[in-house]
Every structure is written in structure tokens, then in C-alpha cells.
Enzyme design. Structure first.
Site, PDB file in Angstrom:
ATOM      1  N   ASP A  31     120.814  -0.179  54.820  1.00 16.97           N
ATOM      2  CA  ASP A  31     119.914  -1.317  55.034  1.00 16.97           C
ATOM      3  C   ASP A  31     118.485  -1.016  54.606  1.00 16.97           C
ATOM      4  OD1 ASP A  31     118.958   0.319  57.054  1.00 16.97           O
ATOM      5  OD2 ASP A  31     119.858  -0.829  58.679  1.00 16.97           O
ATOM      6  N   GLY A  32     118.200   0.239  54.217  1.00  8.47           N
ATOM      7  CA  GLY A  32     116.873   0.580  53.714  1.00  8.47           C
ATOM      8  C   GLY A  32     115.793   0.668  54.773  1.00  8.47           C
ATOM      9  N   ASP A  50     108.794  11.043  48.508  1.00 12.70           N
ATOM     10  CA  ASP A  50     110.063  10.628  49.104  1.00 12.70           C
ATOM     11  C   ASP A  50     110.524  11.585  50.195  1.00 12.70           C
ATOM     12  OD1 ASP A  50     112.243   8.819  49.331  1.00 12.70           O
ATOM     13  OD2 ASP A  50     113.502  10.270  48.327  1.00 12.70           O
ATOM     14  N   ARG A  93     102.399   5.263  52.737  1.00 21.11           N
ATOM     15  CA  ARG A  93     102.108   6.510  52.059  1.00 21.11           C
ATOM     16  C   ARG A  93     101.154   6.270  50.894  1.00 21.11           C
ATOM     17  NH1 ARG A  93     104.755  10.050  54.249  1.00 21.11           N
ATOM     18  NH2 ARG A  93     103.914  11.572  52.798  1.00 21.11           N
ATOM     19  N   ARG A 151     107.401   8.582  38.318  1.00 18.53           N
ATOM     20  CA  ARG A 151     108.298   9.713  38.427  1.00 18.53           C
ATOM     21  C   ARG A 151     109.142   9.843  37.160  1.00 18.53           C
ATOM     22  NH1 ARG A 151     110.431   7.405  43.595  1.00 18.53           N
ATOM     23  NH2 ARG A 151     108.298   6.832  44.001  1.00 18.53           N
ATOM     24  N   ASP A 190     114.532  10.380  40.202  1.00 21.59           N
ATOM     25  CA  ASP A 190     113.716   9.302  40.753  1.00 21.59           C
ATOM     26  C   ASP A 190     112.844   9.777  41.903  1.00 21.59           C
ATOM     27  OD1 ASP A 190     113.068   6.570  40.311  1.00 21.59           O
ATOM     28  OD2 ASP A 190     114.076   6.031  42.177  1.00 21.59           O
ATOM     29  N   ASN A 191     113.072  11.015  42.344  1.00 22.51           N
ATOM     30  CA  ASN A 191     112.264  11.565  43.430  1.00 22.51           C
ATOM     31  C   ASN A 191     111.393  12.733  42.963  1.00 22.51           C
ATOM     32  OD1 ASN A 191     113.258   9.781  45.342  1.00 22.51           O
ATOM     33  ND2 ASN A 191     114.984  11.097  45.874  1.00 22.51           N
TER      34      ASN A 191
END
Length: 252
Positions: free
Chosen positions: A4-5, A149, A62, A69, A139-140
């Protein structure tokens, strides 16, 4: 993956504290600006034992100089959007790599060289404090070589190269002992994304730069661990001593 993020309060507090700790340990990182508790309920199985409970949700704000990236360039190269890839690269270099002249025909090569050396430095710093990122995919990995992340991260309580902070990483792909190797893999993906913008000579030089990653990493790793041990000067047995002490701590 049916996620669900959302984040829960306990993990958000942990994320906030960790990134601030990393900053004060001298490790390049994004910073936590605020933590806001949500009114929404989030259902989580905290210990993955089938006992699902309702928890408070939360949002961590943040901050970083950039969120670009490796994956930001990878996706453009993969989709063949080379004009946009070039424009984005030029923007990133102009904004965040001021030492690279924009009129230099080798600017993408210089950019790649910088990212390779700074990524090696970042991962060696992670290793020096026993920090395991948890999800080291392209992607991180920041193009500015900062820690981003803060998902399933962890610090080792005792030295264990097989330490994995991510409970969903069943194959131990991102175990702490693999971080340097995964970093090199991600840099190879960055090179793959840059290749459409490089001429044959530059491609060859870029491949040589990537091969130098190991030397960058182990040189910085050795330097950091020698500092921790109080070793002065150069000795051919330094690397052996560091490896021996790590092995001893593993056996303990």
C-alpha cells in the site's frame, strides 16, 4: 506486490533517527526535516507471524540536494529518449558537478568517473559503520552518491557478512557483504545508460574507469579501517590484519 506504500509511525521514527545518525557519522545522506503522524490506520504484520495489527501511519519529509538516481537515466536510455537523456545529464552536471566544464566534450565521461569513485567511497563508509542499506537497486543509488531511501535498513550488532536487514530478501541479494559488488553492478547499468551518448573511444575509457572501481573501494575501505585501528603509515600486511580481525570477530 500488493503493497500500500504507507509507512507506520515506528518505522518512520527509526528512519528519521537513522538518517540523522548517518549525517553526524560523516556519511553523505539525505536529511529528515519533519515527521507527521497520519490519522489513517495502517495494518501491518510487524513480526511476519500472521498477527496483523492496526498501527498509526506517518510521513517523513526528507531533503536532499537532488533525488536523481541511476534509475533516472536508465529509464530514459531504455525507452530510447536520448535527447531528453542528454538534456537531463547536462542539467545534472551543471547543477551538481560544477568542476566539470559544460563545453568539455568528455563531460559525460568525467561525470561517470566521479560517480564511480564517489559510489565506492559511499559504500566503504557504509561498511565502516556496519550499515546495510537493504535494497541496493539502481533506483535507490543516488547520482550524487548520498544515502537515500531508508527502507529496510539495519546496523550490524556484530560482524556478519551475511547480515540482511530486509526480511523480503530471501535470496540475500543485498546482504551487507554484497554491497560493494552490487554497487559495481549498478555502475555498470549507469554505463549502459550513458553509452548511447559516448563515442567509441569514450566507451572504451569508461569501461576502464569501471574496472577501477574495485581499487577505489578497497583503498578507501582500508583507509577507514586503518583509522579505526589506529594504524599509521603503509604496511603490506595491513589488509591481511584487517581481514584477520574481521574473521576473528565473526568467530566470536
Amino acid at each position: 506486490r500488493n503493497g500500500d506504500g504507507r509507512a507506520v509511525l515506528r518505522s518512520s521514527v527509526r528512519e528519521f533517527l537513522c538518517s540523522e545518525a548517518m549525517h553526524y557519522l560523516g556519511i553523505p545522506t539525505s536529511r529528515a526535516a519533519s515527521l507527521v503522524v497520519s490519522d489513517d490506520d495502517v495494518w501491518r504484520d510487524q513480526f511476519y507471524n500472521g498477527n496483523i495489527k492496526k498501527e498509526r501511519g506517518a510521513i517523513v519529509l526528507r531533503l536532499a540536494k537532488s533525488w536523481f538516481r541511476i534509475g533516472s537515466l536508465e529509464i530514459l536510455a531504455h525507452s530510447g529518449e536520448l535527447d531528453l537523456l542528454r538534456r537531463l545529464l547536462d542539467f545534472i552536471i551543471q547543477e551538481h558537478f560544477p568542476s566539470i566544464p559544460m563545453n568539455d566534450s568528455n563531460r559525460y565521461l568525467e561525470f561517470f568517473s566521479t560517480v564511480v569513485s564517489e559510489t565506492a567511497n559511499l559504500i566503504s563508509l557504509w561498511m565502516s559503520v556496519g550499515f546495510a542499506h537493504g535494497v541496493c537497486n539502481t533506483d535507490n543509488f543516488s547520482l550524487l552518491s548520498i544515502t537515500i531511501d531508508y527502507g529496510p535498513f539495519g546496523f550490524m550488532d556484530a560482524y556478519d557478512p551475511n547480515f540482511v536487514p530486509n526480511t523480503s530478501d530471501d535470496e540475500r541479494r543485498y546482504k551487507i557483504g554484497n554491497q560493494a559488488t552490487v554497487g559495481q553492478f549498478n555502475l555498470s547499468k549507469l554505463l549502459q545508460a550513458l553509452k548511447p551518448l559516448l563515442d567509441p573511444r569514450q566507451k572504451q575509457l569508461a569501461s576502464q574507469i569501471l574496472k577501477g572501481y574495485d581499487e577505489h573501494y578497497y583503498s578507501r575501505f582500508t583507509e577507514l579501517f586503518k583509522t579505526k585501528l589506529g594504524l599509521l603509515g603503509e604496511n603490506e600486511n595491513d589488509n591481511y590484519l584487517i581481514a584477520f580481525l574481521l574473521k576473528v570477530s565473526l568467530l566470536c
